[in-house]
Design a protein around this motif. Structure first.
Motif, mmCIF file in Angstrom:
data_model
loop_
_atom_site.group_PDB
_atom_site.id
_atom_site.type_symbol
_atom_site.label_atom_id
_atom_site.label_comp_id
_atom_site.label_asym_id
_atom_site.label_seq_id
_atom_site.Cartn_x
_atom_site.Cartn_y
_atom_site.Cartn_z
ATOM 1 N N ASP A 108 -11.580 -3.976 9.302
ATOM 2 C CA ASP A 108 -10.356 -3.360 9.794
ATOM 3 C C ASP A 108 -10.462 -3.194 11.346
ATOM 4 O OD1 ASP A 108 -8.291 -1.557 10.873
ATOM 5 O OD2 ASP A 108 -8.435 -0.322 8.915
ATOM 6 N N ARG A 157 -9.597 -1.339 13.677
ATOM 7 C CA ARG A 157 -9.458 -0.071 14.025
ATOM 8 C C ARG A 157 -11.200 0.267 14.037
ATOM 9 N NH1 ARG A 157 -5.350 2.985 10.892
ATOM 10 N NH2 ARG A 157 -6.555 1.973 9.140
ATOM 11 N N ASN A 158 -11.816 -0.204 12.648
ATOM 12 C CA ASN A 158 -13.174 0.224 12.689
ATOM 13 C C ASN A 158 -14.104 -0.702 13.640
ATOM 14 O OD1 ASN A 158 -12.668 2.001 10.713
ATOM 15 N ND2 ASN A 158 -12.942 0.632 9.057
ATOM 16 N N LYS A 174 -11.212 -8.418 5.265
ATOM 17 C CA LYS A 174 -11.891 -8.683 6.674
ATOM 18 C C LYS A 174 -12.058 -7.097 7.139
ATOM 19 C CE LYS A 174 -9.295 -12.500 8.244
ATOM 20 N NZ LYS A 174 -8.255 -13.158 9.210
ATOM 21 N N GLY A 183 -10.195 1.194 4.665
ATOM 22 C CA GLY A 183 -11.062 0.666 5.902
ATOM 23 C C GLY A 183 -11.406 -0.674 5.902
ATOM 24 N N ARG A 184 -10.679 -1.730 5.004
ATOM 25 C CA ARG A 184 -10.546 -2.903 5.042
ATOM 26 C C ARG A 184 -9.353 -3.388 5.333
ATOM 27 N NH1 ARG A 184 -15.168 -1.032 4.428
ATOM 28 N NH2 ARG A 184 -16.803 -1.569 2.949
ATOM 29 N N LEU A 185 -9.354 -4.814 5.743
ATOM 30 C CA LEU A 185 -7.935 -5.513 5.877
ATOM 31 C C LEU A 185 -7.832 -6.470 5.015
ATOM 32 C CD1 LEU A 185 -5.729 -6.002 7.697
ATOM 33 C CD2 LEU A 185 -6.860 -7.384 9.304
ATOM 34 N N GLU A 207 -0.653 -8.737 4.532
ATOM 35 C CA GLU A 207 -1.894 -8.364 4.838
ATOM 36 C C GLU A 207 -1.756 -6.713 5.060
ATOM 37 O OE1 GLU A 207 -2.870 -8.737 9.762
ATOM 38 O OE2 GLU A 207 -3.586 -10.363 8.282
ATOM 39 N N SER A 265 -15.436 -9.336 13.411
ATOM 40 C CA SER A 265 -14.183 -9.239 13.064
ATOM 41 C C SER A 265 -13.952 -10.269 12.167
ATOM 42 C CB SER A 265 -13.456 -8.692 13.888
ATOM 43 O OG SER A 265 -13.079 -9.534 14.998
ATOM 44 N N GLN A 279 -3.818 -2.819 5.450
ATOM 45 C CA GLN A 279 -5.150 -1.881 5.532
ATOM 46 C C GLN A 279 -5.466 -1.251 4.540
ATOM 47 O OE1 GLN A 279 -4.543 -0.197 9.559
ATOM 48 N NE2 GLN A 279 -5.096 -2.035 10.621
ATOM 49 N N SER A 285 0.679 -1.203 0.080
ATOM 50 C CA SER A 285 -0.032 -0.050 0.134
ATOM 51 C C SER A 285 0.854 1.119 -0.026
ATOM 52 C CB SER A 285 -1.004 0.071 1.259
ATOM 53 O OG SER A 285 -0.226 0.130 2.478
#
Length: 429
Positions: free
Chosen positions: A137, A139-140, A135, A126-128, A121, A220, A123, A13
């Protein structure tokens, strides 16, 4: 993220530093960005944040740079966020090298603090993203679990927004009804509290119960798989009196995986529709919602617990509303199959095998003369007298009824699936 392959093993990323400032403004146009501060006037030399066309101009510049990369299919971008996904480490490093060369050529700089390379993996949006799938995130998840009951209308709207952002993780779990456990159904009472006089806001006991239930349903551990466009899709649709829900499923490596989930609340007018109209609209809406996955030459299966809709793409229902929806569905190649309401749950699809293979062409000489009808297992499917009357009166030939001489030239593709769409009787010979 729909273009991420299911065999992806490595992720990177990247974040563009001060994104909009990479674009210079022509000298003759800089005065248009002038502003005053402490009795002095200034103007921007580079594209500032906040202009209406800033986002479009920046995305266009990023797309121009990425289009020069040979491994463009392994790169996904959203504004200033870049994601590289590859199946092997060698391809991943080669794609990174091509990306760096393109960014250097166009003078685009990255923020090193937000860059991660060759991870198992990452982030993103907002997704993992993991090797197994998508999956929530963490944090969310923590933010949702730490939310207290809304006390004002503004805080309630914020909570609804948070739930909607992760609506896929509020979809039906294993063994549950699809429509009765979708996000829109769960948040119905919360939406009801936002209506009416804004000055008389009050959380009802039903809304508080729905709020706590939505928090408890978020898991999660739920994983959404990556789509494989070489495999057929299964779309499970269901509608209740207040909402509709759908799951897009694939069977990969002998295991069933949810690719995506969606839901929608019915308006006050739509809630008054008949059951067949709500169920039909659920199929139409969800096919268009998952258009990116379902459009194309490969047939997919739609499962519905409303038996009359199995002929939605074959016969006329005598309703202008359904006729318009049938026209919207003609762009898709689907096989609508019936499933009992008690079995219309997110359950073991292996216990109910569904055939998504191309249908055969069988000659029918009893009703439509030398026309051919699409049938399953060598059984002839004949149009009803009313269907024949409508077809002849409006000079429309359904995609299920074709002439022998047109079968190999105009109707069949390389997989033997009839092409959908009305054909003129006069031009079918």
């Amino acid at each position: 993220m729909a273009n991420i392959g299911r065999k992806t093993k490595y992720f990177s990323s990247l974040d563009v530093a001060s994104g909009y400032w990479h674009l210079p403004i022509r000298a003759e146009d800089r005065h248009k960005t002038a502003f005053s501060w402490r009795d002095r006037q200034f103007m921007f030399c580079r594209l500032p944040f906040g202009l209406d066309f800033a986002g479009f101009s920046f995305c266009k510049a990023i797309a121009k740079a990425l289009d020069t990369i040979q491994n463009r299919a392994q790169i996904t971008n959203y504004i200033d966020d870049l994601l590289i996904h590859s199946e092997t480490l060698e391809d991943h490093l080669e794609t990174l090298n091509q990306l760096f060369c393109a960014l250097r050529k166009f003078g685009i700089k990255l923020g090193s603090a937000k860059c991660k390379f060759a991870q198992k993996e990452v982030q993103f949006m907002g997704r993992l993203l993991t090797r197994d799938g998508v999956k929530l995130d963490p944090r969310n998840y923590e933010t949702i679990q730490n939310m207290g009951p809304p006390t004002t209308r503004k805080s309630l709207l914020s909570a609804i927004g948070n739930f909607t952002w992760i609506n896929q993780w509020l979809s039906a779990n294993y063994g549950e009804k699809v429509a009765e456990n979708c996000c829109s159904q769960l948040l119905k009472e919360l939406h009801n509290c936002t209506r009416g006089d804004k000055r008389k806001f009050k959380m009802t006991p039903e809304a508080l119960e729905a709020f706590e239930k939505a928090k408890m349903r978020i898991s999660s551990d739920k994983v959404f798989g990556y789509a494989d466009f070489k495999l057929p899709f299964i779309l499970i649709c269901d509608a209740s009196t207040v909402a509709m829900g759908a799951l897009l499923v694939q069977i990969q490596d002998g295991r069933q995986k949810i690719i995506a989930a969606a839901s929608k609340s019915f308006s006050a007018t739509e809630q008054k529709w008949a059951a067949n109209e709500r169920e039909a609209y659920a199929i139409v809406f969800m096919c268009e919602r998952f258009d990116y996955y379902l459009r194309g030459p490969r047939a997919f299966t739609v499962l519905t617990d409303h038996r009359p809709l199995t002929a939605l793409d074959v016969k006329s229902f005598g309703s202008p509303k359904l006729a318009r929806w049938q026209l919207r569905l003609q762009r898709y190649r689907m096989v609508i199959q019936y499933i009992k309401g008690t079995e219309n749950v997110w359950a073991d699809l292996f216990s109910r095998p569904y055939d998504v293979s191309p249908r055969k062409l069988v000659k029918d000489t009893t009703v439509m003369g030398d026309y051919y009808t699409v049938a399953d297992d060598n059984s002839i499917t004949r149009p009803s007298p009313r269907t024949c009357h409508i077809m002849l009166q409006h000079r429309i030939l359904s995609h299920h009824w074709i002439r022998l001489e047109d079968a190999n030239q105009r109707i069949q593709d390389d997989r033997g699936i009839p092409i959908r769409g009305p054909l003129s009787l006069g031009n079918s010979r």
